[in-house]
Design a protein around this motif. Structure first.
Motif, short mmCIF file in Angstrom:
data_model
loop_
_atom_site.label_atom_id
_atom_site.label_comp_id
_atom_site.label_asym_id
_atom_site.label_seq_id
_atom_site.Cartn_x
_atom_site.Cartn_y
_atom_site.Cartn_z
N PHE A 95 0.64 -1.37 0.04
CA PHE A 95 0.00 0.23 -0.10
C PHE A 95 0.96 1.19 -0.01
O PHE A 95 1.66 1.21 0.73
CB PHE A 95 -0.85 -0.13 1.33
N PRO A 96 0.63 2.15 -1.00
CA PRO A 96 1.70 3.28 -1.06
C PRO A 96 1.53 4.20 0.12
O PRO A 96 0.68 4.36 0.65
CB PRO A 96 1.21 3.96 -2.27
N VAL A 97 3.02 4.55 0.80
CA VAL A 97 3.03 5.42 1.87
C VAL A 97 2.29 6.80 1.49
O VAL A 97 1.44 7.28 2.40
CB VAL A 97 4.44 5.69 2.11
N SER A 98 2.52 7.18 0.32
CA SER A 98 1.73 8.58 -0.11
C SER A 98 0.51 8.54 0.01
O SER A 98 -0.01 9.77 0.64
CB SER A 98 2.22 8.81 -1.35
N LEU A 99 -0.39 7.39 -0.09
CA LEU A 99 -1.73 7.36 0.11
C LEU A 99 -2.21 7.48 1.35
O LEU A 99 -3.10 8.11 2.19
CB LEU A 99 -2.30 6.08 -0.42
N ILE A 100 -1.29 6.97 2.55
CA ILE A 100 -1.33 7.26 4.00
C ILE A 100 -1.47 8.60 4.39
O ILE A 100 -2.13 9.23 5.19
CB ILE A 100 -0.60 6.26 4.69
N VAL A 101 -0.24 9.13 3.68
CA VAL A 101 -0.26 10.60 3.91
C VAL A 101 -1.53 11.56 3.50
O VAL A 101 -1.92 12.33 4.20
CB VAL A 101 1.04 11.08 3.15
N VAL A 102 -1.83 11.17 2.50
CA VAL A 102 -3.19 11.91 1.91
C VAL A 102 -4.16 11.60 2.95
O VAL A 102 -5.10 12.49 3.28
CB VAL A 102 -3.33 11.39 0.67
N ILE A 103 -4.55 10.29 3.54
CA ILE A 103 -5.59 9.87 4.35
C ILE A 103 -5.42 10.79 5.54
O ILE A 103 -6.17 11.44 5.89
CB ILE A 103 -5.61 8.44 4.58
N VAL A 104 -4.19 10.78 6.14
CA VAL A 104 -3.99 11.42 7.23
C VAL A 104 -4.24 13.00 7.22
O VAL A 104 -4.93 13.72 8.07
CB VAL A 104 -2.46 11.26 7.92
N PHE A 105 -3.67 13.59 6.09
CA PHE A 105 -3.60 14.84 5.78
C PHE A 105 -5.18 15.25 5.74
O PHE A 105 -5.73 16.32 6.02
CB PHE A 105 -2.81 15.40 4.61
N GLY A 106 -5.88 14.41 5.00
CA GLY A 106 -7.28 14.73 4.46
C GLY A 106 -8.16 14.72 6.00
O GLY A 106 -8.99 15.65 6.11
#
Lengths: 331, 319
Positions: B171-182
């Motif tokens: 699972f891409p880390v960048s998507l985790i960043v997006v989810i947390v940021f969102g």
């Protein structure tokens, strides 16, 4: 009103004319004077001279043409951010249509001017009929023009004939031809603004749109016409630019930052971004100040990237000097 | 108005509930469906994740832009801020992996500062935000090129690129960043008094001032949040983009288009986080679709121009 002025004595009349000169002109004169010692010490090319001033004037002509058009839209309380891309479009089309053939000049020039005016009308329709905020509407049309242009042309397209380059490099009475072009444009635009009914309508609509409408002015038509003029003059600026460059490429407009610089020039010249106040002579002074700063940087040999930083800061500061007093919240 | 309401009153309730869903989700589904139909490879897990990873910088940026748009302004400086940060970090790190976290912290700091300057210029100097941030764009672009000498120099270590490049359990880390940021953005915007004040400032700054809202402070905070989003987007982008002088080009208008697609109303007062993230994804998917269909890249500008004009004309009509 005018008869009153005529009846006053000659000295009072002079004072009246002097008062008409925007204060920014005196600032320009002061800057020119102050730069004499600065250039004498640091310049790479022999200090302040007539060559410096004439060079500065010539370089300012493209910006001056756009900025005069921008004056019309800002006067009615609108703005045009698409001018940089219209300039590119005009420059590319001119060299593409002419392909070095002098007989095509008479075809290309009216066609391109008409195209510029049409783009202006589209902007005007978006602003007046569809009630789109002018900054956003013209940002959008600019994007569309840029996309179409970059899809069709990737590099310098064609070239203009040598005869056409006389527009930028020819000489008249021992002076560079563009200076006469500039003078004629400023005289004409100033005549339209000060002496015609349309000019008065522009100020009225910009000052208070609702009041102007109630007074029987067709505000929609006035705003539309102002946008058409801005588009036309942006195309004219592109036509002049291409005669300097010899050939047009899609990036010549945005690279010159003509959108921001023209707005900054108009505002520095004393116009209100909200509309209703401003004039061609003020705009001319604004253009010359920006052109002067640019020439000064060149003479002092400032790094081109650093120059871009300074340009950005100067534009913000220039607009800020005039907007800072406004009590209204801006978006 | 009354005609519509009486009409909708007779409609079945299920349809009403459908109308409450933001239209962007249907647009997103339609675009993704068209994409899958044109090229079935996007049904696979790998390409799908790749698509999401590539759109993650835009998703973060669009959320940052949403804050500024809700407050009634624009931030056109984010694209050149991204380029600036990538150029500076590459120059500073030059492949040195140990300083990566320091560099990311520096990015965040520069992003916040640049946003603060934008906010100060807009709220205290009363310069319209389009002009102020376009000026800032020139400053950042010129500044980045000046410091790097006109071309991209140095390179970024893998530790810096990790956020945008690595995966955890596929699972891409960048998507985790997006989810947390969102999620954080959603909490701030919809669950704090700051969020409510942001909407007030955007819909009627005068009324907000009179009711005691610190309009200047709120505006500045919104621009700082946008700057922060640009800093995060820069680290995510560095995961798959090279160090170049055009790394962030065009991102400012993409962020605005994405926010508008997600239902944010330009010039303030309306918009919400998750539809805007969907808008960013939809825009990225649309660009991919245009690519599949063989349209040249500059056509993206045309599409964005049309989106911006149509969205604003539509919301002006509804008023």
């Amino acid at each position: 009103m005018h008869s009153l002025i005529v009846n006053l004595g000659p000295r009072v009349r002079w004072r009246r004319i002097l008062r008409r000169v925007p204060p920014i002109f005196w600032a320009l004169m002061l800057m020119l004077l102050l730069s004499v010692p600065l250039l004498a010490v640091y310049s790479r090319a022999g200090g302040m001279s007539w060559a410096f001033i004439s060079n500065m004037l010539e370089r300012s002509v493209t910006l001056a043409i756009v900025a005069v058009g921008q004056t019309f839209v800002i006067l009615v309380g609108s703005v045009d951010l698409s001018v940089a891309f219209v300039i590119s479009l005009a420059a590319v089309l001119a060299s593409f249509i002419m392909q070095g053939d002098p007989s095509m000049i008479a075809v290309a020039v009216p066609l391109i001017l008409l195209g510029g005016a049409l783009i202006g009308v589209v902007n005007g329709v978006l602003v007046t009929r569809l009630n789109v905020n002018p900054l956003i509407a013209t940002l959008g049309t600019g994007l569309i023009i840029q996309g179409v242009l970059n899809t069709s042309f990737q590099n310098f397209a064609g070239s203009v004939p040598r005869e056409y380059q006389q527009l930028a490099y020819g000489r008249l009475l021992g002076l560079p031809a563009p200076i006469f072009l500039l003078a004629a444009l400023v005289a004409l635009a100033s005549f339209v603004l000060v002496r015609t009914r349309f000019g008065a309508h522009l100020y009225a609509v910009g000052g208070n749109k609702e009041a102007a409408r109630l007074a029987g002015i067709r505000t929609t038509r006035v705003i539309m016409l102002a946008h058409a003029i801005a588009g036309l003059l942006a195309a004219a600026a592109g036509l002049f630019l291409v005669s300097r460059l010899g050939s047009g490429a899609p990036w010549v407009g945005p690279d010159g930052i003509y959108d921001l610089e023209s707005i900054a020039a108009v505002v520095v010249g004393g116009a209100l971004l909200a509309g209703g106040r401003g004039g061609v002579f003020g705009t001319l002074a604004g253009v010359l100040i920006l052109g002067f700063i640019d020439s000064l940087f060149n003479q002092l040999g400032i790094d081109p990237y650093l120059k871009q930083v300074l340009r950005g800061a100067i534009i913000i500061a220039a607009v800020a000097v005039y907007s800072i007093r406004s009590r209204e919240e801006v978006a | 108005m009354s005609i519509i309401s009486t009409k909708s009153g007779t409609l079945p309730k299920r349809f009403l509930r459908l109308r409450a869903i933001e239209p962007i989700y249907f647009i997103l589904i339609a675009i993704v469906a068209a994409m899958v139909l044109s090229n079935p490879i996007y049904l696979d897990y790998g390409p799908m994740m790749q698509l999401l990873r590539r759109s993650s910088p835009l998703m973060v940026l669009a959320v940052g832009q949403l804050f500024v748009i809700v407050s009634g302004g624009f931030d056109l400086a984010v694209g050149s801020l991204i380029t600036f940060l990538i150029l500076i970090c590459a120059l500073l790190l030059n492949g040195n992996p140990e300083l990566a976290y320091f560099a990311i912290a520096l990015c965040v700091l520069v992003g916040l500062m640049s946003g603060a300057v934008n906010g100060l210029i807009v709220s205290f100097w009363k310069v319209p935000s389009i002009i102020a941030t376009l000026g800032m764009l020139l400053i950042l672009r010129g500044g980045g090129l000046y410091m790097s000498g006109g071309s991209a120099r140095g390179n970024l270590p893998d530790t810096f690129r990790a956020l945008g490049r690595d995966s955890v359990f596929g699972f891409p880390v960048s998507l985790i960043v997006v989810i947390v940021f969102g999620a954080v953005a959603w909490l701030i915007l919809h669950r704090t008094s700051f969020g409510r004040q942001l909407y007030m400032v955007g819909s009627n700054p005068r009324a907000a001032t009179l009711s005691g809202v610190n309009v200047a402070g709120i505006r500045i905070a919104a621009f700082m949040f946008s700057g922060l989003s640009a800093a995060i987007a820069a680290t995510l982008l560095s995961g798959f983009s090279g160090v170049s002088t055009s790394a962030g080009d065009g991102y400012e208008l993409q962020a605005i288009s994405a926010a508008v697609l997600g239902g944010a109303v330009l010039l303030g007062g309306r918009g919400s986080v998750f539809p805007v993230i969907a808008g960013a994804l939809a825009l990225h998917a649309l660009f991919t679709l245009l690519n599949i269909w063989g349209f040249p890249k500059p056509m993206r500008d045309v599409v964005q121009g049309l989106i911006i004009i149509c969205a604003v004309a539509y919301s002006a009509r509804r008023k």
